[in-house]
Design an enzyme around this catalytic site. Sequence first.
Site, mmCIF file in Angstrom:
data_model
loop_
_atom_site.group_PDB
_atom_site.id
_atom_site.type_symbol
_atom_site.label_atom_id
_atom_site.label_comp_id
_atom_site.label_asym_id
_atom_site.label_seq_id
_atom_site.Cartn_x
_atom_site.Cartn_y
_atom_site.Cartn_z
ATOM 1 N N GLU A 285 37.781 41.454 8.065
ATOM 2 C CA GLU A 285 37.025 41.406 9.573
ATOM 3 C C GLU A 285 36.730 43.149 10.071
ATOM 4 O OE1 GLU A 285 36.691 38.461 11.477
ATOM 5 O OE2 GLU A 285 35.506 40.866 12.609
ATOM 6 N N ASP A 289 32.466 43.823 11.537
ATOM 7 C CA ASP A 289 32.637 44.008 13.270
ATOM 8 C C ASP A 289 31.811 46.086 12.976
ATOM 9 O OD1 ASP A 289 33.602 41.945 13.350
ATOM 10 O OD2 ASP A 289 35.700 42.600 14.173
ATOM 11 N N SER A 481 32.678 35.432 13.950
ATOM 12 C CA SER A 481 33.301 36.487 13.496
ATOM 13 C C SER A 481 32.105 37.349 13.544
ATOM 14 C CB SER A 481 34.543 37.134 13.159
ATOM 15 O OG SER A 481 35.425 36.585 13.136
ATOM 16 N N ASP A 523 15.977 29.417 22.784
ATOM 17 C CA ASP A 523 17.404 28.246 22.899
ATOM 18 C C ASP A 523 17.359 27.673 21.710
ATOM 19 O OD1 ASP A 523 18.984 25.632 24.026
ATOM 20 O OD2 ASP A 523 17.121 24.846 24.713
ATOM 21 N N GLY A 542 18.511 23.686 26.897
ATOM 22 C CA GLY A 542 19.302 24.463 27.528
ATOM 23 C C GLY A 542 20.837 24.680 27.023
ATOM 24 N N ASP A 544 25.045 24.261 25.261
ATOM 25 C CA ASP A 544 25.693 23.522 25.100
ATOM 26 C C ASP A 544 26.560 24.050 24.592
ATOM 27 O OD1 ASP A 544 24.447 24.200 22.168
ATOM 28 O OD2 ASP A 544 22.538 23.655 22.966
#
Length: 563
Positions: A285, A289, A481, A523, A542, A544
């Site tokens: 991780e 990152d 992540s 979108d 739109g 969700d």
Amino acid sequence: MFSSTLLVACFAIVAYGKPVARSMQVHETRAQVPNAFALKGPASPDTMLNLRVALVNSDIAGLEKALMDVSTPGNALYGQHLTKEKVESFVAPKQESVDAVMAWLKENDIEATKASPAGDWLSFSIPVSKANELLDADFSEFTHIDSGTTSIRTLTYSIPADLKGQLDFVHPTTVFAKPFNGPKFVTPPKIKPAVNLTSDAVPASCASTVTPACLQALYGIPTTLATVKTNQLGVSGFIDQFANQADLRTFLGRLRPDLSSTTTFSLVTLDGGQNSQNINDAGIEANLDIQYTVGVASGVPNVFISVGDNNRDGVNGFLDEIQALIAESNPPQVLTTSYGFDEPDLPTSIANSLCNAYMQLGARGTSILFASGDGGVSGSQSQRCTTFIPTFPSGCPFLTSVGATTGITETAASFSSGGFSAIFSQPSYQASAVSTYLTALGNTNSGKFTRTGRAFPDISAQGENVEIVLSNQFGLVDGTSCSSPIFASVIALLNDELAAAGKPPLGFLNPFLYSTGASALNDVTTGSNPGCNTNGFPARAGWDPVTGLGTPNFAKLRTAVGL
């Protein structure tokens, strides 16, 4: 500049006296031990407990209004972020609350220290026997079944009835936060064998391998270097996940050779945190990152915030980290975090307190982004369930939750957590977008989620087959992540341009994203996030609850923010 030492001002309050009989009232309670934990037995009466008392803030509603004023395009105060001192004036408890709580502690011979910049937290250490007496509690030892870690908690506690409205809650008491076990909230993402890895990956390869070049092509992210050195991007690190410098150099050398070989990041530690550079200690991780903030937010100063194992905040260091950041004079302008909880793991009290702390940092101009989770509608990870499990902090309305997409023609990643909070109500900034979605959804999944809850995620970005380097090996990882640091990098680059033009940072993003920013997003209208023996929520035109409003279009976002 974001300093390398995080300090919270403290003062000692010595309180001694004779206990006074008070009418006690149950303050928080759990009906049963959470499924992931087992009762081991009574806690030793001599074991010392490190407890914290949260005092009721003086004007949290005023702070929320101020946050929305400075975060909403078109408002006369838009962009005029609050000072540290102004924020503290909203959250500081009333003196009468301090006096009342201190009188109670004095009666019980307890010494407390101030544990937050505004004085809304106090801390003290007492043995289990005294805690049981003070709070009419039954502190016991509990074991987390999967990890074997133990903690001392109580299923119920009481406070003096006359402190209601002054003492918010005592912590950690009824919180049963599962220990973090890896970058996908609980379980670490597996590194897959690399597919068609070449040093000159072209957009066509992005269907199977996502690199910084793919993101630049998909989202129009520039490669030019940022110029404003005071504009910082913070990356949260927990559970001894260490970001390796050698792996970063290998990653950049192959996938961002245009960046200087000396490009790196700075380090901030708290709670005994560190950042071992032993190649065998590199964390999936942490590497992910850092490689996708340094490697995408070209030239933006990155700071890795390593929260160690010495935290005693009951929520794996989350409380300590945010309190340390709000104590800073100059916190980073963007913060990305790829860890979190299932919302039911946390009592409403600590969830609200953490959420309000994020509000404090947002009001000062920091954009806070969290990965939404990797279990679809079943929570932070795939698990058995009959009703949908929202994640935290994504359900907090004062931060930006990031879901995941996959493919060149983007579709929802099936693991992308999304849904509706059962704690936090739906904020006005998203009411219209969510109403449109729920109308189209009809009765699908009726009764499995709270229709009036804060809806998440807000946005999304690529989250499958993302290439990283771990212990000098290239491979691919999946998860939201990946998505949060990618979108955070976009915001950091926009902030750099805004700062260069003499404009304030974007700060809390959501009022912008759901209004003038919505048309600047791609979108995503296909895919879903199955779980709990259902197909989950479907993506559609739109907003969700799988991909939010969509993925970034850098050129359109530049225009939308006034560049």
